[in-house]
Design an enzyme around this catalytic site. Structure first.
Site, PDB file in Angstrom:
ATOM      1  N   PHE A  14       1.046  -1.209   0.125  1.00 54.47           N
ATOM      2  CA  PHE A  14      -0.060  -0.180   0.121  1.00 54.47           C
ATOM      3  C   PHE A  14       0.896   1.161  -0.169  1.00 54.47           C
ATOM      4  O   PHE A  14       1.940   1.239   0.721  1.00 54.47           O
ATOM      5  CB  PHE A  14      -0.777  -0.239   1.190  1.00 54.47           C
ATOM      6  N   ASP A  63       2.799  -6.172   6.985  1.00 50.41           N
ATOM      7  CA  ASP A  63       1.640  -5.252   7.301  1.00 50.41           C
ATOM      8  C   ASP A  63       0.543  -6.186   7.049  1.00 50.41           C
ATOM      9  O   ASP A  63       0.213  -6.592   6.174  1.00 50.41           O
ATOM     10  CB  ASP A  63       1.785  -4.104   6.082  1.00 50.41           C
ATOM     11  N   TYR A 121      -9.444  -0.551  11.352  1.00 51.00           N
ATOM     12  CA  TYR A 121     -10.469  -0.068  10.785  1.00 51.00           C
ATOM     13  C   TYR A 121     -11.132  -0.867   9.840  1.00 51.00           C
ATOM     14  O   TYR A 121     -12.410  -0.619   9.132  1.00 51.00           O
ATOM     15  CB  TYR A 121     -10.719   1.445  10.846  1.00 51.00           C
ATOM     16  N   LYS A 122     -10.750  -1.875   9.226  1.00 53.75           N
ATOM     17  CA  LYS A 122     -11.079  -2.808   8.169  1.00 53.75           C
ATOM     18  C   LYS A 122     -11.714  -3.766   8.754  1.00 53.75           C
ATOM     19  O   LYS A 122     -13.182  -3.655   9.072  1.00 53.75           O
ATOM     20  CB  LYS A 122      -9.771  -2.988   7.265  1.00 53.75           C
ATOM     21  N   ARG A 138     -13.095  -3.487  -6.472  1.00 56.37           N
ATOM     22  CA  ARG A 138     -12.521  -4.382  -5.281  1.00 56.37           C
ATOM     23  C   ARG A 138     -13.783  -4.706  -4.276  1.00 56.37           C
ATOM     24  O   ARG A 138     -14.959  -3.863  -4.256  1.00 56.37           O
ATOM     25  CB  ARG A 138     -11.641  -3.621  -4.124  1.00 56.37           C
TER      26      ARG A 138
END
Lengths: 410, 410
Positions: free
Chosen positions: B126, B197, B220-221, B369
């Site tokens: 990312f 990560d 938060y995912k 996605r």
């Protein structure tokens, strides 16, 4: 006594800020003189977090990043803080903590003065300011940290290899306040950059750092943003184009959603943002800034001076024989909105005082701190606090064993 | 079709996780396949933030730092995340953002391998992971960033001057999943430290980074901690005593309330905390972790594989003629809980799809996605999403002009 309780009640009745107190949650029976550590909650904070969690997150899910303005919170919130520190829009970015903001500010300053390899730091700075500079300097290598003891020491320290000076505008222990304009001019005359830490001044009075190069500050003290609410960094417009800092996260990228492989800084203050803002923690802060929009900062300062001066006068009158020493400047011009006294048994004295509803705090080794947030502290609170402190000292109530047990957070 | 809607309903009825969906807020008419970007709110999140703001902050004011456990939130919350990533208590510190956690992890790794001056970073990482390493390396000077393209490239990059390797366990665009154990062993055999990560894997399945040296991740995912909820860093116990990082804030000090002038690191994982935690943002995260305590991670993985495999199968069956290309691995072992397709007009296709209640997202240049959070996504959602996508493509609904206007956050 210098003043009667009834006279204090009258002063409160005449206070131009008196209605603002109603905007805050203040538990019954508590005189809250710790607004310099954690501000009291705005009554609107609860509804603000409920709106963020239920309507925005719950109602719009990921779409709230666009619809609810989450993405721009660091800048929109920064623009609301700007007038409280004397600067304009597009100059303040909110996010993370003061400690992280210090890395942004100091690393940017070092980049702006690449030939200079000294950072001047005050022994009176709040420790995390010092620690962050130490961690940064150690990692970068080749830098000297030059410690000064107060501003009197500063002139001698300002050699031509000084890149920047980091000072707290108001001393967290004593409440002593720098002459910001004079110090800024002195530092800049030496070719160095001036970085102010405004943690103990923003919201205590009208701050003006518009002449400074950079500044950092927290929002959970006098600004009442809530526990751990995000901090801010100010960058003078002249430094924004050349200013680069170490924490080059995707929100500071020129095109974050292009997902480019390499960092390219955004224009302006946005490059001082790092990454996904702590959205829920912004809600109480913005509820508080709604209040600040309507506050007369000159009235805040006048009341702050009156409250702190009265507290000094009453405590000195009532507590004279009991070993208290005034640590704060007597001259209100040189004082923030805080009064500190030393006492050899400061810790149990403060615990005993809190047990009687007067909340100050303690800072090692011997400092009793009392913060006077002008938005919600009354003259009658000053009176009652001084009387209660005198009783605790007079009766030696603090000698009770339960008051000497240390809590994790002091 | 490969499966009927009724058969999907039956699969949901037999789902061992089916009751957990009731713990989440999911707006009517929304099929939320963006849990890989921002997880849905736990129903308990609203009460949790209300409790923090009203009872803790409002009721106890600054005293809540002790009474309400605020001070230790980074470590108590870390201990609750630990079992989700396969590690033990005292190994995870929560705070700030993933970007900041990367500075902690990478600067610690560089300190642990002082003779080695290369950081290996994947072009598929990312972008903020790459940007933070770039900012750090530029500031430190004397470091090389060696970019690889996927794990096949890694062996050749692992020269003896590599200090650490930073890879995303699951690719944010394609959902491709590394063989974490094999890659970790490869990197460590070369004498380098492995940093994972976990942003797109924690909460998607049972992660196990216990053999890795360091890891970072967001909450938060799939962990449903709320917008901008604090991130975490994992540090292997063997590295905690020698591990030093750049962000030496007061909460990482051995005695923060001694207010010493110089930094002295705390023992253990606490030294990886920096400063005042964003308390209000921890409340929804801990509400979510209350749910995770009772979740069978093997069931999560089994359901994730079934959901993503079914979505691939249905989309390929229904949308074959319309220019979609599967970007995610077909082998479920190599896939996270996300399925991505490329489409030359991916942006308006996704906008049209969202307008019909199926929420995925778009990543430049052409990636659609779809995240399948096993805690609340049903088989019937997979079916309806595939059918709706097929309709949008079949009818070319995405050609409507309003779908090509770019939003700030994509």
């Amino acid at each position: 006594m210098a003043i009667s309780r009834a006279e204090c009640v009258a002063l409160d009745a005449a206070d131009p800020l008196k209605q603002i107190r109603d905007e805050f949650v203040l538990p019954d029976g508590t005189i809250y003189l710790v607004g310099n550590s954690l501000g009291a909650p705005p009554k609107a904070a609860a509804a603000a977090v409920a709106r963020t969690v239920e309507q925005e997150w719950g109602g719009r899910l990921v779409g709230a990043w666009n619809v609810s303005g989450w993405y721009d919170l660091p800048l929109t919130t920064g623009d609301r803080i700007a007038p409280l520190i004397g600067v304009g829009p597009g100059q303040v970015a909110v996010g993370e903590s003061t400690s992280i903001a210090i890395v942004k500010a100091v690393s940017a300053a070092l980049g702006l003065r690449p030939e200079r390899r000294v950072v001047v730091s005050d022994l009176a700075n709040f420790p995390t300011d010092r620690y962050m500079v130490q961690g940064l300097a150690e990692a970068l290598g080749g830098y000297e940290i030059r410690d000064v003891t107060g501003v009197d020491d500063l002139s001698g320290a300002l050699s031509e290899d000084v890149a920047c000076v980091l000072l707290s505008e108001v001393d967290y222990r004593t409440g002593a306040r720098h002459d910001t304009a004079a110090v800024t001019a002195l530092v800049q005359a030496a070719g160095a950059l001036m970085i102010w830490d405004l943690c103990h001044s923003a919201g205590a009075y009208q701050v003006d750092v518009s002449a400074a190069d950079l500044a950092v500050g927290c929002t959970y003290k006098y600004l009442n943003g809530g526990p751990g609410s995000p901090a801010f960094v100010y960058v003078h417009p002249d430094h924004q184009a050349a200013g680069r800092h170490l924490l080059t996260g995707w929100h500071g990228h020129a095109e974050p959603f292009a997902f480019e492989p390499d960092f390219r800084p955004a224009e302006g203050i946005r490059r001082f943002t790092v990454s996904t803002p702590h959205v829920v923690s912004y809600a109480p802060l913005n509820a508080s800034l709604d209040i600040w929009e309507h506050v007369d900062l000159a009235a805040v300062r006048a009341k702050s001076v009156a409250l702190t001066s009265l507290f000094i006068e009453l405590v000195e009158e009532l507590c004279a024989p009991h070993g208290l020493g005034l640590l704060s400047p007597r001259d209100p011009e040189r004082r923030g909105s805080q009064v500190s006294f030393s006492h050899p048994d400061g810790y149990p004295v403060m615990r005993a005082l809190i047990d009687r509803g007067v909340h100050g705090d303690f800072r090692a080794p011997d400092v009793l701190r009392f913060g006077f947030a002008p938005l919600y502290i009354r003259f009658v609170d000053v009176y009652d606090a001084a009387v209660t402190l005198a009783e605790v000292l007079e009766k030696e109530s603090w000698r009770d064993d339960r008051y000497s047990r240390r809590l994790a957070v002091t």
